[in-house]
Design a protein around this motif. Structure first.
Motif, PDB file in Angstrom:
ATOM      1  N   GLN A 128       0.829  -1.214   0.000  1.00 57.75           N
ATOM      2  CA  GLN A 128       0.000   0.000   0.000  1.00 57.75           C
ATOM      3  C   GLN A 128       0.858   1.257   0.000  1.00 57.75           C
ATOM      4  OE1 GLN A 128      -3.568   0.011  -0.233  1.00 57.75           O
ATOM      5  NE2 GLN A 128      -2.900   2.053  -0.882  1.00 57.75           N
ATOM      6  N   ARG A 129       1.978   1.243   0.724  1.00 55.71           N
ATOM      7  CA  ARG A 129       2.905   2.387   0.701  1.00 55.71           C
ATOM      8  C   ARG A 129       3.389   2.639  -0.719  1.00 55.71           C
ATOM      9  NH1 ARG A 129       7.977   1.892   4.433  1.00 55.71           N
ATOM     10  NH2 ARG A 129       8.354   4.015   3.643  1.00 55.71           N
ATOM     11  N   LEU A 130       3.721   1.564  -1.412  1.00 62.03           N
ATOM     12  CA  LEU A 130       4.176   1.702  -2.792  1.00 62.03           C
ATOM     13  C   LEU A 130       3.046   2.171  -3.693  1.00 62.03           C
ATOM     14  CD1 LEU A 130       6.302  -1.588  -3.025  1.00 62.03           C
ATOM     15  CD2 LEU A 130       7.197   0.754  -3.038  1.00 62.03           C
ATOM     16  N   ALA A 131       1.866   1.609  -3.514  1.00 63.11           N
ATOM     17  CA  ALA A 131       0.715   1.987  -4.344  1.00 63.11           C
ATOM     18  C   ALA A 131       0.406   3.470  -4.209  1.00 63.11           C
ATOM     19  CB  ALA A 131      -0.500   1.144  -3.963  1.00 63.11           C
ATOM     20  N   ASN A 132       0.599   4.019  -3.013  1.00 64.59           N
ATOM     21  CA  ASN A 132       0.313   5.436  -2.781  1.00 64.59           C
ATOM     22  C   ASN A 132       1.235   6.358  -3.577  1.00 64.59           C
ATOM     23  OD1 ASN A 132      -1.686   4.695  -0.989  1.00 64.59           O
ATOM     24  ND2 ASN A 132      -0.409   4.985   0.845  1.00 64.59           N
ATOM     25  N   LEU A 133       2.314   5.800  -4.110  1.00 64.45           N
ATOM     26  CA  LEU A 133       3.281   6.602  -4.864  1.00 64.45           C
ATOM     27  C   LEU A 133       2.930   6.715  -6.344  1.00 64.45           C
ATOM     28  CD1 LEU A 133       6.601   5.145  -3.379  1.00 64.45           C
ATOM     29  CD2 LEU A 133       5.492   7.315  -2.747  1.00 64.45           C
ATOM     30  N   GLY A 134       1.976   5.922  -6.830  1.00 60.37           N
ATOM     31  CA  GLY A 134       1.727   5.902  -8.265  1.00 60.37           C
ATOM     32  C   GLY A 134       0.283   5.655  -8.643  1.00 60.37           C
ATOM     33  N   ASP A 135       0.042   5.698  -9.961  1.00 61.72           N
ATOM     34  CA  ASP A 135      -1.309   5.534 -10.497  1.00 61.72           C
ATOM     35  C   ASP A 135      -1.485   4.195 -11.211  1.00 61.72           C
ATOM     36  OD1 ASP A 135      -1.997   8.409  -9.969  1.00 61.72           O
ATOM     37  OD2 ASP A 135      -0.392   8.715 -11.430  1.00 61.72           O
ATOM     38  N   ILE A 136      -0.385   3.673 -11.762  1.00 60.45           N
ATOM     39  CA  ILE A 136      -0.420   2.455 -12.576  1.00 60.45           C
ATOM     40  C   ILE A 136       0.746   1.571 -12.149  1.00 60.45           C
ATOM     41  CG2 ILE A 136       0.029   1.575 -14.929  1.00 60.45           C
ATOM     42  CD1 ILE A 136      -1.459   4.059 -15.971  1.00 60.45           C
ATOM     43  N   TYR A 137       0.539   0.262 -12.212  1.00 55.25           N
ATOM     44  CA  TYR A 137       1.621  -0.675 -11.912  1.00 55.25           C
ATOM     45  C   TYR A 137       2.018  -1.407 -13.193  1.00 55.25           C
ATOM     46  CZ  TYR A 137       4.103  -4.800 -10.176  1.00 55.25           C
ATOM     47  OH  TYR A 137       5.047  -5.780  -9.962  1.00 55.25           O
ATOM     48  N   ALA A 150       6.014  -8.221  -2.110  1.00 53.79           N
ATOM     49  CA  ALA A 150       5.129  -7.054  -2.099  1.00 53.79           C
ATOM     50  C   ALA A 150       5.174  -6.288  -3.409  1.00 53.79           C
ATOM     51  CB  ALA A 150       5.509  -6.129  -0.935  1.00 53.79           C
ATOM     52  N   SER A 151       6.354  -6.159  -4.009  1.00 59.02           N
ATOM     53  CA  SER A 151       6.489  -5.365  -5.233  1.00 59.02           C
ATOM     54  C   SER A 151       6.182  -6.149  -6.498  1.00 59.02           C
ATOM     55  CB  SER A 151       7.905  -4.776  -5.325  1.00 59.02           C
ATOM     56  OG  SER A 151       8.860  -5.804  -5.552  1.00 59.02           O
ATOM     57  N   THR A 152       5.978  -7.459  -6.371  1.00 57.00           N
ATOM     58  CA  THR A 152       5.689  -8.268  -7.558  1.00 57.00           C
ATOM     59  C   THR A 152       4.275  -8.843  -7.559  1.00 57.00           C
ATOM     60  OG1 THR A 152       6.536 -10.305  -6.536  1.00 57.00           O
ATOM     61  CG2 THR A 152       8.099  -8.976  -7.797  1.00 57.00           C
ATOM     62  N   GLU A 153       3.675  -8.999  -6.367  1.00 58.52           N
ATOM     63  CA  GLU A 153       2.367  -9.640  -6.289  1.00 58.52           C
ATOM     64  C   GLU A 153       1.308  -8.747  -5.645  1.00 58.52           C
ATOM     65  OE1 GLU A 153      -0.925 -12.267  -5.309  1.00 58.52           O
ATOM     66  OE2 GLU A 153       0.272 -11.119  -3.875  1.00 58.52           O
ATOM     67  N   ALA A 154       1.509  -8.362  -4.390  1.00 56.99           N
ATOM     68  CA  ALA A 154       0.489  -7.581  -3.686  1.00 56.99           C
ATOM     69  C   ALA A 154       0.242  -6.223  -4.351  1.00 56.99           C
ATOM     70  CB  ALA A 154       0.894  -7.389  -2.225  1.00 56.99           C
ATOM     71  N   LEU A 155       1.312  -5.564  -4.767  1.00 49.96           N
ATOM     72  CA  LEU A 155       1.172  -4.242  -5.399  1.00 49.96           C
ATOM     73  C   LEU A 155       0.379  -4.305  -6.688  1.00 49.96           C
ATOM     74  CD1 LEU A 155       1.834  -1.241  -5.680  1.00 49.96           C
ATOM     75  CD2 LEU A 155       4.086  -1.876  -6.570  1.00 49.96           C
ATOM     76  N   ALA A 156       0.547  -5.393  -7.433  1.00 51.59           N
ATOM     77  CA  ALA A 156      -0.138  -5.531  -8.727  1.00 51.59           C
ATOM     78  C   ALA A 156      -1.656  -5.532  -8.572  1.00 51.59           C
ATOM     79  CB  ALA A 156       0.309  -6.819  -9.414  1.00 51.59           C
ATOM     80  N   ARG A 157      -2.132  -5.864  -7.384  1.00 55.43           N
ATOM     81  CA  ARG A 157      -3.578  -5.950  -7.153  1.00 55.43           C
ATOM     82  C   ARG A 157      -4.177  -4.643  -6.634  1.00 55.43           C
ATOM     83  NH1 ARG A 157      -4.535 -11.298  -7.873  1.00 55.43           N
ATOM     84  NH2 ARG A 157      -2.814 -12.749  -7.479  1.00 55.43           N
TER      85      ARG A 157
END
Length: 392
Positions: A128-137, A150-157
């Motif tokens: 979620q911290r990473l997701a808050n930094l961007g709009d698209i993965y 986290a950066s390969t699986e959870a963030l993608a969702r």
């Protein structure tokens, strides 16, 4: 599976969280091989040209969830900037929000994500911290796709997700090789040990028409058939497993090609005294170091009739002259057929890439994967978390 690519998303004005693999070798403080960096260039440039801000997320080494100065991604900056032809802003995760806010349509590199203890734990809070930094993965790191991090699986969702250029290229190549291949399909599996490739062999005998087994692992199969392999590298305790694989191949209609003749020597050294003998005629004081000319000819004939080739592992002790002959000759034959448009050839794995480069054949293969573990797990028929998370 179906996945979106960069072409399916509007990137204008968007911050694109881009998972890349720039885990490159470093010598004396400088990147010594830029291959992995070079391969992410098309993705990063596309994002920039589409008006987006690429925010690169990557790992470097195995810091085990804590900052290790010698594993800082800062060392990659000069090589990254040279490859991309633009400046790259470097930031820690704590300072990333502010850095990205002032980096419209510029490249940002976040410090080694494995400095964060939640990365390898696939921690939702870190994602979620990473997701808050961007709009698209965007995932452009197939080589890390077999890990549920986290950066390969959870963030993608957590954000609209897509495959980068390198990831899409890899997935397309593997689909062409094993998913819906043109037949006949031949697989080459070599290397030292059967034990490290049991899942791979088990999956392939049900999917390919011909399976060439070479390298040290071929000795285990020869021994299982009752042949004396002398002092050769051999896992005698896996004889029953080898016989089971042979039986399953027969049931599924997969032809197994084992060496019918072998090159033997009494020492493991370049240019050691050697001779070619039948596969069942290795003396007790010798070791098998390569496949012989009769076997090489059989492999070449198999390639000539095939439409698709997937290759993992060398056919002999390719690092030693003249025990590189089987690997070199077979690789060159595959490259020639590919160049003529008669064969789709996909290869991967560390030793494989080195062997094909040494043979001067790599450039003419349809696709060469540098993904290592992820490539092997895909060949084994396993679901890759980083790929599954992109499916639509």
């Amino acid at each position: 599976m179906n996945w979106k690519t960069l072409d399916d998303l509007d990137l204008l004005g968007k911050r694109v969280l881009t998972r890349v693999d720039i885990n490159v070798p470093v010598e004396n403080g400088l990147v010594s091989d830029t291959t992995r960096i070079d391969r992410i260039v098309p993705t990063v440039r596309h994002i920039l040209q589409a008006g987006g801000t690429p925010v690169l997320i990557a790992h470097f080494g195995r810091p085990k969830g804590k900052p290790v100065p010698e594993m800082s991604l800062k060392v990659t900056l000069p090589a990254l900037e040279a490859a991309l032809g633009v400046p790259v802003k470097f930031t820690t995760l704590d300072e990333a929000h502010e850095t990205i806010a002032f980096a419209k349509n510029q490249v940002v590199l976040i410090e080694n994500i494995r400095f964060e203890p939640g990365e390898e734990a696939n921690d939702p809070a870190l994602a979620q911290r990473l997701a808050n930094l961007g709009d698209i993965y965007c995932n452009d790191a197939f080589s890390a796709a077999h890990r549920a991090h986290a950066s390969t699986e959870a963030l993608a969702r957590l954000r609209p997700a897509c495959a980068g250029r390198l990831m899409a290229e890899e997935l397309d190549a593997l689909e062409a090789a094993l998913g819906a291949p043109q037949r006949p399909v031949v697989a080459v599996v070599g290397g030292a040990k059967v034990s490290s490739k049991l899942d791979l062999l088990g999956n392939l005998v049900g999917k390919v028409d011909h399976l060439v087994i070479g390298g040290g692992m071929a000795n285990t199969f020869l021994a299982a058939l009752g042949h004396d392999v002398g002092k050769s590298l051999c896992e005698h305790d896996l004889a029953n497993t080898a016989r089971s694989i042979l039986a399953n191949a027969e049931i599924s209609g997969c032809e197994i090609i084992l060496p019918s003749d072998v090159v033997v020597a009494r020492s493991f050294a370049a240019n050691a005294d050697h001779k070619t003998v039948e596969a069942n005629a290795c003396s007790a004081d010798a070791m098998i170091l390569d496949a012989g000319p009769e076997t090489i000819a059989q492999i070449g004939a198999c390639f000539a009739q095939a439409r698709t080739l997937i290759w993992n592992g060398p056919l002999g002790a390719f690092e030693l002259v003249p025990f590189d002959r089987a690997t070199n000759t077979a690789a060159q034959a595959a490259a020639t057929l590919t160049k003529m448009g008669k064969l789709i050839s996909v290869a991967g794995g560390g030793d494989t890439v080195a062997a094909l480069n040494q043979a001067g054949a790599a450039e003419d293969f349809t696709y060469i994967s540098t993904a290592g573990g992820a490539f092997l797990e895909w060949m084994e028929g396993k679901d890759l978390p980083g790929v599954a998370a992109l499916s639509t």
